[in-house]
Design a protein around this motif. Structure first.
Motif, short mmCIF file in Angstrom:
data_model
loop_
_atom_site.label_atom_id
_atom_site.label_comp_id
_atom_site.label_asym_id
_atom_site.label_seq_id
_atom_site.Cartn_x
_atom_site.Cartn_y
_atom_site.Cartn_z
N VAL A 49 -2.61 3.74 6.95
CA VAL A 49 -3.32 2.51 6.57
C VAL A 49 -4.03 1.91 7.79
O VAL A 49 -5.19 1.50 7.72
CB VAL A 49 -2.34 1.49 5.97
CG1 VAL A 49 -3.08 0.22 5.55
CG2 VAL A 49 -1.61 2.09 4.77
N TRP A 50 -3.34 1.88 8.92
CA TRP A 50 -3.92 1.29 10.12
C TRP A 50 -5.14 2.07 10.60
O TRP A 50 -6.11 1.48 11.11
CB TRP A 50 -2.88 1.19 11.21
CG TRP A 50 -3.39 0.59 12.50
CD1 TRP A 50 -3.46 1.17 13.72
CD2 TRP A 50 -3.91 -0.74 12.68
NE1 TRP A 50 -3.99 0.31 14.65
CE2 TRP A 50 -4.27 -0.87 14.03
CE3 TRP A 50 -4.11 -1.82 11.82
CZ2 TRP A 50 -4.82 -2.05 14.56
CZ3 TRP A 50 -4.66 -3.00 12.34
CH2 TRP A 50 -4.99 -3.10 13.68
N GLY A 98 -0.13 7.97 -1.62
CA GLY A 98 0.36 9.33 -1.45
C GLY A 98 0.08 9.95 -0.11
O GLY A 98 0.48 11.10 0.14
N ALA A 99 -0.62 9.24 0.77
CA ALA A 99 -0.89 9.79 2.11
C ALA A 99 0.42 10.05 2.84
O ALA A 99 1.42 9.35 2.64
CB ALA A 99 -1.75 8.83 2.91
N ARG A 100 0.43 11.06 3.71
CA ARG A 100 1.64 11.44 4.42
C ARG A 100 1.65 10.86 5.83
O ARG A 100 0.60 10.61 6.42
CB ARG A 100 1.73 12.97 4.50
CG ARG A 100 1.91 13.64 3.15
CD ARG A 100 1.87 15.15 3.28
NE ARG A 100 2.09 15.81 2.00
CZ ARG A 100 3.28 16.22 1.58
NH1 ARG A 100 4.35 16.05 2.34
NH2 ARG A 100 3.41 16.81 0.41
N ASP A 137 8.17 4.98 2.60
CA ASP A 137 7.08 5.09 3.55
C ASP A 137 5.83 4.41 3.02
O ASP A 137 4.77 5.03 2.86
CB ASP A 137 6.81 6.56 3.86
CG ASP A 137 6.47 6.78 5.32
OD1 ASP A 137 6.43 5.77 6.07
OD2 ASP A 137 6.26 7.93 5.72
N HIS A 138 5.98 3.10 2.75
CA HIS A 138 4.87 2.30 2.27
C HIS A 138 4.60 1.18 3.27
O HIS A 138 5.35 0.99 4.24
CB HIS A 138 5.18 1.72 0.89
CG HIS A 138 5.26 2.74 -0.20
ND1 HIS A 138 5.71 2.45 -1.47
CD2 HIS A 138 4.95 4.06 -0.20
CE1 HIS A 138 5.68 3.55 -2.21
NE2 HIS A 138 5.22 4.54 -1.46
N ILE A 165 0.86 -1.18 0.00
CA ILE A 165 0.00 0.00 0.00
C ILE A 165 0.90 1.23 0.00
O ILE A 165 1.77 1.37 0.86
CB ILE A 165 -0.93 0.02 1.23
CG1 ILE A 165 -1.66 -1.32 1.37
CG2 ILE A 165 -1.90 1.19 1.15
CD1 ILE A 165 -2.57 -1.66 0.22
N ARG A 166 0.70 2.12 -0.93
CA ARG A 166 1.60 3.27 -1.10
C ARG A 166 1.24 4.40 -0.12
O ARG A 166 0.93 5.53 -0.50
CB ARG A 166 1.55 3.75 -2.54
CG ARG A 166 2.11 2.75 -3.56
CD ARG A 166 1.70 3.12 -4.95
NE ARG A 166 0.25 2.98 -5.14
CZ ARG A 166 -0.40 3.42 -6.21
NH1 ARG A 166 0.26 4.03 -7.19
NH2 ARG A 166 -1.71 3.25 -6.31
#
Length: 298
Positions: free
Chosen positions: A17-18, A145-147, A103-104, A10-11
């Protein structure tokens, strides 16, 4: 035993994500195979033991019980109480692992279950492709693309166990777990004879924080893992007057030959090598032993 499996990068950072995955009632927001979900009896979705009713895109309806919610290991497990498919003894787990160079996040979704002889080999591919793989692909598309949230501090791994205690409880596993399970909802195990008291009731919700006092020292206690599947609890302790974070875990193992239970408790923290640190080890070791022995006497 049949299996289903899918994994995907997941990028997005693991925290982003969590935040989505840990919502036990949130599948319709990211998985196209699930069109509707609600938690029964009005319970919160982070309450281990709660049941969600789900409707698949095929129209099938099922009921799933939350077995594990672990903010420390980024893991959620569940079973089928009422299967949406004709399978038996189903247990599923969705687990995340952070990649270090980018950062994936690696997402792993797997399950085991039994099928009727005439259905042998039928439902593994359906779950793997139409539910797991398609869901993870949708999750990646939504979060790409989330930071990473500001001020994020990731745990870099446990130090060697500062406290490692094992006690045989003269109880079968089911009764021992029933006693240990109350640790998430009350402070009864921290009695006056251990020098601890509580100023707020703990709830059986992963992430909840309570205020307690240990030998006159105020601290916060946070439930970070709760597993009816592995018979384990995890806590984080933060003292108001001292730096550092203490991570505690209690896990139970059945001893089949004697119908008793082995209770294992570990407490990890980072501290300097000095006399004060040694006294801290002894203090927490004694507290853990008294707590475990008290559970065995219930």
């Amino acid at each position: 035993m049949a299996k289903a499996f899918a994994s995907r990068i997941i990028r997005a950072p693991i925290e982003a994500v969590w935040e989505v995955v840990r919502d036990f009632n949130g599948l319709p927001r990211w998985n196209p195979a699930i069109v509707e979900s609600h938690i029964e009896d009005g319970l919160p979705p982070d309450l281990v033991g709660c049941i969600r009713s789900v409707t698949l895109d095929s129209g099938a309806v099922g009921r799933e019980r939350l077995l594990v919610l672990d903010d420390n290991q980024y893991r959620v497990s569940y079973n089928f109480e009422t299967p949406p498919l004709p399978v038996f003894n189903y247990v599923g787990t969705l687990e995340l692992k952070a990649l270090t160079e980018v950062d994936h996040t690696l997402a792993i979704w797997r399950s085991t279950f039994d099928e009727a002889p005439e259905d042998a080999g039928r439902f593994g591919p359906i779950l793997s492709e139409q539910v797991f793989a398609s869901g993870l692909a949708s999750l990646d598309a939504q979060l790409a693309g989330a930071r990473t949230p500001e001020n994020t501090v990731r745990w870099q791994g446990h130090a060697p166990a500062n406290v490692y205690s094992i006690v045989e409880l003269k109880l079968p596993l089911e009764k021992a777990w029933a006693s240990v399970r109350t640790l998430a909802s009350s402070s009864d195990w921290l009695t006056s004879d251990s020098g601890a008291s509580a100023t707020g009731a703990r709830q059986r919700r992963v992430g909840d924080v309570s205020r307690i006092s240990l030998e006159g020292e105020p601290l916060q206690e946070q439930l970070i893992a709760f597993s009816d599947l592995d018979h384990s609890l995890g806590f984080v302790l933060r003292y108001d007057t001292a730096p550092g974070v203490y991570r505690a875990n209690i896990e139970l193992f059945s001893i089949s030959s004697s119908e008793t239970t082995l209770a294992v408790c570990t407490v990890h923290w980072r501290c300097p090598k000095d006399d004060e640190a040694e006294r801290g080890v002894k203090k927490h070791h004694d507290l853990v032993l008294r707590a475990l022995n008290r559970i065995g006497q219930q």
